[in-house]
Motif scaffolding. Structure first.
Motif, PDB file in Angstrom:
ATOM      1  N   UNK A 197     -14.361 -15.892  57.603  1.00 31.85           N
ATOM      2  CA  UNK A 197     -15.551 -15.702  56.773  1.00 31.85           C
ATOM      3  C   UNK A 197     -16.771 -15.343  57.617  1.00 31.85           C
ATOM      4  N   UNK A 198     -16.889 -15.925  58.788  1.00 31.67           N
ATOM      5  CA  UNK A 198     -17.998 -15.562  59.676  1.00 31.67           C
ATOM      6  C   UNK A 198     -17.876 -14.095  60.067  1.00 31.67           C
ATOM      7  N   UNK A 209     -11.368 -16.647  48.917  1.00 33.84           N
ATOM      8  CA  UNK A 209     -12.508 -17.428  49.399  1.00 33.84           C
ATOM      9  C   UNK A 209     -13.793 -16.662  49.120  1.00 33.84           C
ATOM     10  N   UNK A 210     -14.912 -17.230  49.510  1.00 31.61           N
ATOM     11  CA  UNK A 210     -16.188 -16.567  49.261  1.00 31.61           C
ATOM     12  C   UNK A 210     -17.249 -17.045  50.237  1.00 31.61           C
ATOM     13  N   UNK A 221     -15.147 -23.799  51.093  1.00 35.08           N
ATOM     14  CA  UNK A 221     -14.597 -22.739  50.258  1.00 35.08           C
ATOM     15  C   UNK A 221     -13.325 -22.148  50.840  1.00 35.08           C
ATOM     16  N   UNK A 222     -13.046 -22.470  52.109  1.00 35.70           N
ATOM     17  CA  UNK A 222     -11.858 -21.902  52.749  1.00 35.70           C
ATOM     18  C   UNK A 222     -11.045 -22.952  53.502  1.00 35.70           C
ATOM     19  N   UNK A 229     -22.715 -13.699  45.520  1.00 37.02           N
ATOM     20  CA  UNK A 229     -21.496 -14.209  46.120  1.00 37.02           C
ATOM     21  C   UNK A 229     -20.580 -13.041  46.485  1.00 37.02           C
ATOM     22  N   UNK A 230     -20.013 -13.105  47.673  1.00 36.15           N
ATOM     23  CA  UNK A 230     -19.051 -12.108  48.131  1.00 36.15           C
ATOM     24  C   UNK A 230     -17.686 -12.773  48.205  1.00 36.15           C
ATOM     25  N   UNK A 231     -16.716 -12.251  47.489  1.00 36.27           N
ATOM     26  CA  UNK A 231     -15.367 -12.815  47.513  1.00 36.27           C
ATOM     27  C   UNK A 231     -14.500 -12.017  48.487  1.00 36.27           C
ATOM     28  N   UNK A 232     -13.601 -12.712  49.157  1.00 33.28           N
ATOM     29  CA  UNK A 232     -12.718 -12.081  50.126  1.00 33.28           C
ATOM     30  C   UNK A 232     -11.495 -12.949  50.337  1.00 33.28           C
ATOM     31  N   UNK A 233     -10.400 -12.334  50.757  1.00 28.70           N
ATOM     32  CA  UNK A 233      -9.198 -13.085  51.090  1.00 28.70           C
ATOM     33  C   UNK A 233      -9.356 -13.688  52.484  1.00 28.70           C
ATOM     34  N   UNK A 234      -8.879 -14.899  52.663  1.00 29.09           N
ATOM     35  CA  UNK A 234      -8.957 -15.560  53.962  1.00 29.09           C
ATOM     36  C   UNK A 234      -7.824 -16.572  54.066  1.00 29.09           C
TER      37      UNK A 234
END
Length: 397
Positions: A119-120, A77-78, A94-95, A62-67
């Motif tokens: 995310x894309x 988000x992830x 997730x977002x 899983x890759x987590x990131x702000x969105x």
């Protein structure tokens, strides 16, 4: 004898993940059949938990990131990078899922899929060559407009001004400028795992079918329906790949119309179970079962239209396996889902929705125990067999 039980539920929206539902059902099975071999197969339909489940099934991560969340706030988000290849899984829930929309802000004309586009882009940054977008449990109805904005498209009104985010704004859409779209989109395989029964426009369009579930009033439903009709027209004219049916093509209404927005970019809209369940080896596991237990929040006329229990039952029947379906509510048509041999509601008595959501695990475990005890009792009762015009008792082993 019930020696092997396959537990293959969906999640219960805003109450239990698919994993939690499977564990709750297993606890009920163990109360009745303590020696049974229980195979847990929590199922994803593109909605909540999809990225995590597929990462776990393939040895990915899983890759987590702000969105940007559905009401415009920045959230954590992830997405998933699957093991053994260069495939990323973007779970729109997730977002932009309904669970991320506070109850007081549930207006599907205002929420956005902007974070899905982010995310894309983040998945493209990892070098992914194949991006699978899971649709389900959405809190949006913007036709994927927000996702396209995040990917570089400009949505313009009649005066050439960029539109704010949200499906309601699409009534003022005059032109789409796609020249700023991320060029990497032409180099990646974009797949959308969706419910093919969901279409963007018309009497069965997403505004009318799902708008009320996301908080829309009757007036807002009509406003949003008109906005999506305009979106389908302008999107087809200005941005879509040739021969796209963005108004009523299968899956175009997925996740509030996200399917249509991504289809305009050349994404392939595929039946979600054909895409997702092969990672879980479901068919082989069902073939070994003595009993299959599935579950979802509601069992009703919508269940055969692409819901988890219907798909589980269909596949189980290919192997001649009996199927028990558990549900938070049993609506019209609950007893007529093809392949489901018996269904059982989890509520022992009327209660407030908030309490039922809070007690979901407990209620599901207790309901599983009640249903299993009835099944076990049934295996011990004599049945009447017609022999030469008379009835003679026989035992069932």
């Amino acid at each position: 004898m019930l020696n092997r039980v396959v537990v293959a539920p969906s999640g219960f929206k805003e109450s239990l993940s698919a994993e939690a539902a499977a564990e709750a059902i297993a606890a009920g099975v163990r109360r009745v059949l303590p020696g049974a071999d229980i195979d847990l197969v929590p199922l994803v339909d593109g909605g909540e938990g999809t990225a995590l489940a597929l990462a776990a099934a393939t040895g990915g991560r899983i890759v987590t990131t702000a969105a940007t969340g559905p009401v415009g706030q920045t959230i954590a988000a992830h997405f998933a990078l699957l093991g053994g290849g260069d495939t990323a899984v973007v779970e729109m829930a997730a977002v932009a899922g309904l669970s991320l929309v506070p109850h007081g802000l549930r207006d599907p004309g205002a929420t956005t899929t902007y974070g899905v586009g982010e995310l894309i882009r983040a998945a493209l940054d990892t070098g992914a060559r194949r991006i699978l977008v899971g649709c389900g449990d959405s809190g949006t109805s913007d036709g994927g407009a927000g996702a396209l904005q995040a990917l570089g498209a400009r949505l313009l009104d009649a005066d050439g001004r960029e539109l704010p985010r949200g499906g309601r704004e699409l009534t003022r859409l005059h032109r789409i400028d796609p020249t700023g779209l991320d060029p990497r989109l032409t180099e990646v395989e974009l797949l959308v795992a969706c419910n093919p029964y969901n279409v963007l426009c018309g009497e069965r369009g997403v505004a009318r079918v799902f708008g009320p579930q996301k908080g829309a009033t009757p007036a807002q439903v009509e406003e949003l329906s008109a906005a999506l009709e305009n979106w389908a027209f302008v999107l087809t004219r200005d941005a879509a790949v040739p021969d796209s049916d963005l108004r009523s093509g299968p899956g175009t209404g997925a996740s509030g119309g996200l399917g249509a927005g991504l289809a305009a970019l050349g994404a392939r809209l595929l039946p979600r179970f054909d895409v997702l369940l092969d990672h879980l080896d479901l068919d082989a596991r069902l073939a070994r079962a003595d009993l299959v237990v599935t579950a979802e929040g509601a069992l009703d006329l919508q269940t055969p239209r692409g819901k988890v229990p219907a798909e589980v039952a269909r596949r189980a029947k290919l192997h001649g396996r009996p199927v028990l379906a558990l549900a938070g509510t049993l609506g019209e048509g609950a007893g007529e889902v093809p392949g489901v041999d018996a269904c059982h509601g989890i509520l022992p008595a009327p209660m407030e929705l908030a309490e039922a959501l809070l007690r979901g695990s407990e209620l599901l475990t207790d309901a599983t125990e009640r249903a299993l005890r009835m099944i076990v009792l049934g295996t011990r009762l004599p049945v009447q067999a017609e022999v030469s015009g008379t009835q003679r008792p026989s035992s069932v082993r």
